[in-house]
Design an enzyme around this catalytic site. Sequence first.
Site, PDB file in Angstrom:
ATOM      1  N   LYS A 124      37.813  36.038  42.959  1.00  0.00           N
ATOM      2  CA  LYS A 124      37.026  35.323  42.011  1.00  0.00           C
ATOM      3  C   LYS A 124      36.420  34.096  42.529  1.00  0.00           C
ATOM      4  CE  LYS A 124      38.840  37.323  37.914  1.00  0.00           C
ATOM      5  NZ  LYS A 124      40.029  36.891  37.183  1.00  0.00           N
ATOM      6  N   HIS A 146      35.495  27.603  41.565  1.00  0.00           N
ATOM      7  CA  HIS A 146      34.532  27.237  40.908  1.00  0.00           C
ATOM      8  C   HIS A 146      35.015  25.964  40.334  1.00  0.00           C
ATOM      9  CE1 HIS A 146      36.871  27.905  36.881  1.00  0.00           C
ATOM     10  NE2 HIS A 146      36.666  29.358  37.497  1.00  0.00           N
ATOM     11  N   HIS A 167      38.429  24.770  39.177  1.00  0.00           N
ATOM     12  CA  HIS A 167      39.700  24.581  39.774  1.00  0.00           C
ATOM     13  C   HIS A 167      39.549  23.283  40.839  1.00  0.00           C
ATOM     14  CE1 HIS A 167      39.257  29.048  40.381  1.00  0.00           C
ATOM     15  NE2 HIS A 167      40.515  28.816  39.919  1.00  0.00           N
TER      16      HIS A 167
HETATM   17  N1  ARG Z   1      46.118  31.527  39.172  1.00  0.00           N
HETATM   18  C1  ARG Z   1      46.242  30.924  37.817  1.00  0.00           C
HETATM   19  C2  ARG Z   1      44.967  30.407  37.312  1.00  0.00           C
HETATM   20  O1  ARG Z   1      43.910  30.189  37.966  1.00  0.00           O
HETATM   21  C3  ARG Z   1      46.897  29.702  38.074  1.00  0.00           C
HETATM   22  C4  ARG Z   1      48.280  29.765  38.553  1.00  0.00           C
HETATM   23  C5  ARG Z   1      49.203  28.565  38.192  1.00  0.00           C
HETATM   24  N2  ARG Z   1      50.310  28.465  38.976  1.00  0.00           N
HETATM   25  C6  ARG Z   1      51.378  29.198  38.409  1.00  0.00           C
HETATM   26  N3  ARG Z   1      52.508  29.234  38.991  1.00  0.00           N
HETATM   27  N4  ARG Z   1      51.275  29.668  37.237  1.00  0.00           N
HETATM   28  O2  ARG Z   1      44.949  30.359  35.871  1.00  0.00           O
END
Ligand code: ARG
Length: 568
Positions: A129, A132, A135
């Site tokens: 993905k 963007h 983040h």
């Molecule tokens: N990859 C997830 C997202 O983009 C965020 C992960 C955050 N960290 C975690 N340990 N849940 O929404």
Amino acid sequence: MDFAAELAKLLAAAEAALTAEEYQALFETPPEREMGDYALPCFKLARTMRKAPPMIASALKEALEQAGIPAWLSRVECVGGYLNFFLDRANFAKTTLAMIEADGDDYGKTDIGHGRVVCLDYSSINIAKPFHIGHLSTTVIGNSLYHIYNFLGYKSVGINHLGDWGTQFGKLIVAYHMWGDEERIEKEGVRALLEIYVRFHDEAEKNDALNDEARAWFLKIEQGDEEALRLFNWFREITIREVERVYDLLNVHFDSYAGESFYNDKMDRVIDELTEKNLLVESQGAKVVNLDEDNMPPCMILKADGATLYATRDIAAALYRKDTYDFAKCLYVVAYQQNLHFAQWFRVIEKMGYEWHKDLEHVAFGMVSLTDGTLSTRHGKVVFLEEVLAMAIEKAAEIMRQKNPELENLDEIAKQVGVGAVVFNTLFNSRIKDITFSYDRALNFEGETGPYVQYTHARICSVLRKAENVAAAEYDFDSICDEESQRLLATLARFRDVVINAADENEPYLIVRYAVEVAQNFNRFYYEHRILTENVGETAARLAITRACRIVLSNALHLIGIAAPERM
Ligand code: ARG
């Protein structure tokens, strides 16, 4: 010397109505320096001392005088219900500069962390993905906290909890088999992957069989099928290669890229433990932890088909991190949309009987959007962070070509300024606020911006370069008792407290605002006073302030996570 603490001790010795700590907690900083350096609002003592506030103020003053007022305190005044304290300015300047000079480039550091570990889960991008603008906050808040904790003597561990698990990888494999072009994907990276992913969704709406196929491929990844794993790892590699370019630009690093898939073989432990502790209940075929008594929906652990969930992986990751790093804190820098998710599984850890559940913290933040930005991946309308940074760098270069066309390394510095502007702007407000990003606002050299602070730092460096050949001399402290010098010194003296506060609240913006204040106070000082004069003692004292200011600004910029250029 901590003047507030010393003053509180004097008060407690003179009048035992409160302890030193209690006095100190009451101190206020008067809005104008003419009203003193510290003020004690005596109405807060009216109940204990059973007197009207002005009477209390004068009684305290008398008691202090009887005990003897030390030389570092020049005056004590009663005004209304306040007792105002005035520090001796020359002494204050002397003590503050001596404190900063003693620590040099380390000024502001402390060892309250005693080497204890703080795990920071930030950025945590999703494979295949786009990286963007959504983040941006997690990446820069996490990076700043990483530096802040290290600065305070903790050992930060930066973790990019990659989103590298889920049915979308099955979809991507199907899409790749149908329309993928290896060469193009190698060249264009996530964009090309995104394109076939979006196409998959469009086609699957008309043809549900594609979804079955995708599920089958995902199962193959889980079972370790060679072709499935090869493609999965390739998608992962392509994504990471691409995001690392952005991380390099932002100067952000991670100690671990253990993402969701890393926990595949660590799920049984979670299920077993939850079962053993009688926490799992059946719900329509799925297994969940009931959170009724906490007024939360149940936390899903296993789907009816036996698949684990995002929360299961987070629980496994927390157990793993505790075992591996024995953290004192484990912070999750994740958008507030996931408040419930974190509240739920933190509670599950607590129900499992782990005392360290209290060391887990969700460091939530608001949304970032461009003035017209939409962020939905499904429909392919995304703002790539790399493009935002490139645009900011280009605009910074344009401004600098006008301001300082002779500048050597203009491109390199434009990079630092452009990226710094974006980072600074993102960290400017308390995390929870939503932000609308505007290039013009972020890049305004006169506003409360990254470029403004960087520019002030560069200006200071230029003053210090000009002073390289000035012979050392004794400081004339009386020449730095004016408003501007004193205000600047008072700001510099607060640096350590600001950093500690920022860590306590996990709020980098406190350092950002502070850096702006230092820069503004330096610029006032600089406009009102010549630094290099014929008077050696005066010059030496003003140069000492300037050097102290450089240390504080460069450390503050480091903590924010942006460069401190010496020329701009
Ligand atoms: N990859 C997830 C997202 O983009 C965020 C992960 C955050 N960290 C975690 N340990 N849940 O929404």
